[in-house]
Design an enzyme around this catalytic site. Structure first.
Site, PDB file in Angstrom:
ATOM      1  CG  HIS A 106      -0.814   1.739  -3.322  1.00 46.51           C
ATOM      2  ND1 HIS A 106      -2.082   1.508  -2.818  1.00 46.51           N
ATOM      3  CD2 HIS A 106      -0.490   0.630  -4.032  1.00 46.51           C
ATOM      4  CE1 HIS A 106      -2.500   0.302  -3.208  1.00 46.51           C
ATOM      5  NE2 HIS A 106      -1.542  -0.250  -3.949  1.00 46.51           N
ATOM      6  CG  ASP A 162      -2.283   0.660   0.909  1.00 47.17           C
ATOM      7  OD1 ASP A 162      -2.245   1.849   0.545  1.00 47.17           O
ATOM      8  OD2 ASP A 162      -3.344   0.034   1.049  1.00 47.17           O
TER       9      ASP A 162
END
Length: 417
Positions: free
Chosen positions: A257, A234
């Site tokens: 991310h 993430d």
């Protein structure tokens, strides 16, 4: 006669010298002999076995209780051992100033789901340190055994996946020289804390491990993160509501991310984020590079943010603002939104695999006073990555100070006065 007198005087002198020598030794006894350091507390001395299969939680708790009583106390987790821990809380509200944890060995999380029945989302929690704490290591590892949590089909009886390390309600925190890997959820979760320094830290989890932010910040101020490598499933770094004066530099991110602010304004909440600087860093093989994301219906603001000198390598979308994060409810955009103003993008270079720049702002709260300079983003040469495109801008207002690639002159509209 003279001969005997001479012998007598010699013997007398020897006695006097020996007496003085013993007197001096007695006076200095122990001064040059190394003493046991009464401020160092090794977990092995408190019953930890370090065999990787026996629970060492109680031994760690006992060692920490002793450490807290010593000003500048240090709890040592020695190398050459693997320590198995259940959820544990290191409470600092009664600790002496400037305590520390030195992790040179390996600490692993329990995989027995019965150990997580009473867990509230933390594996290792440091809380209420108002007088400073240092968590450091020399090859030390925290392994959350997140593989048992990432599988969506895993039977956890609705248990809350824990963060590997949580810093809560603390002041003057230093985290350095450690590796945190395979966290069930966030690797380092920092909330309601001030004056935090994180450096020389490695985060390592697969790119497909869900919700495993590298470092997650919430309601925290004066945070400095640098010289670290963050690979996760993430956001490498996630900055949430209530954060200000955050500096991130010399950080290597990916997979993951990217560096994200938000999502903010969830379920109509108010969010304030300001004074963020992310610079001299890298992102590779990531979903996004630098991103601001807000939910529709929220309120508050994001302002005074600088992304500078960041190199992108095969990033899907290097520059992203999304004020419709999660999608419009009921098919229509809501009239309320978190304001986004005063955002600077400078010297953002590298390659992308999908879209170079995507600024999707709210028609009710347009993004304003955006500044672009030194943007140079090329499609990836790796054809397997797909086809690049963009830029895309909607309700985005600002200025372009230099020629950019792709050109952003027709993407941004003039600053709203």
């Amino acid at each position: 006669m003279k001969k005997y007198i001479h012998i007598y005087l010699s013997l007398s002198l020897c006695v006097i010298l020996n007496f003085n020598s013993y007197t001096l030794l007695a006076a200095n006894r122990g001064k040059n002999v190394p003493k046991r350091n009464d401020s160092v507390f090794n977990v092995l001395e408190y019953g930890a076995r370090g065999d990787g299969s026996s629970y060492d939680t109680k031994a760690f708790q006992a060692a920490w209780t002793a450490t807290c009583k010593a000003n500048g106390g240090v709890m040592v987790v020695p190398s050459g051992h693997t320590f198995l821990l259940q959820p544990i809380i290191f409470n600092g509200d009664k600790c002496q100033p400037n305590v520390a944890v030195q992790v040179d060995g390996i600490i692993v999380a329990s995989t027995n789901k019965l150990d997580w029945k009473k867990n509230t989302g933390q594996w290792i929690l440091f809380t209420k340190y108002k007088n400073g704490i240092t968590i450091s290591g020399n090859g030390g590892v925290f392994d959350g055994h997140g593989q048992t949590w990432w599988n969506p089909k895993a039977d956890h009886e609705r248990l809350v996946a824990p963060h590997a390390m949580t810093i809560s309600n603390c002041n003057n925190v230093t985290i350095t020289g450690i590796r945190i890997q395979n966290s069930p959820r966030m690797h380092i979760y920092i909330e309601e804390s001030q004056e935090v320094k994180v450096f020389n830290v490695t985060v390592s989890s697969p790119g497909n491990s869900s919700n495993t932010d590298g470092i997650h910040l919430s309601r925290s101020q004066h945070v400095d993160i640098h010289n670290s490598t963050l690979a996760c499933g993430d956001d490498c770094i996630s900055i949430q509501a209530g954060c200000s004066d955050i500096k991130v530099y010399n950080v290597n991110c990916g997979p993951g991310h990217g560096y994200s602010i938000g999502g903010l304004g969830y379920r109509g909440s108010r969010a304030l984020v300001s004074d963020i600087m992310i610079y001299d860093s890298n992102v590779q093989d990531s979903m996004t590079g630098v991103r601001i994301k807000t939910w529709e219906g929220g309120s508050g603001s994001v302002h005074n943010v600088t992304f500078s000198s960041i190199t992108m390598t095969d990033v899907k979308t290097p520059i992203t603002i999304d004020q419709h994060y999660g999608g419009a409810r009921g098919g229509m955009a809501e009239a309320s939104a978190v304001s986004i103003t005063g955002i600077t993008y400078q010297n953002i270079t590298g390659t992308y695999t999908r879209t170079s720049v995507s600024l999707l702002c709210s028609e009710y709260k347009p993004c304003n006073n955006l500044t672009m300079a030194g943007i140079h983003l090329m499609p990836s040469k790796d054809k397997k990555q797909g086809r690049g495109g963009g830029p895309y801008c909607s309700h985005a207002y600002g200025e372009v100070l230099t020629e950019t690639l792709p050109s952003l002159h027709n993407c941004l509209q003039p600053i709203l006065k």
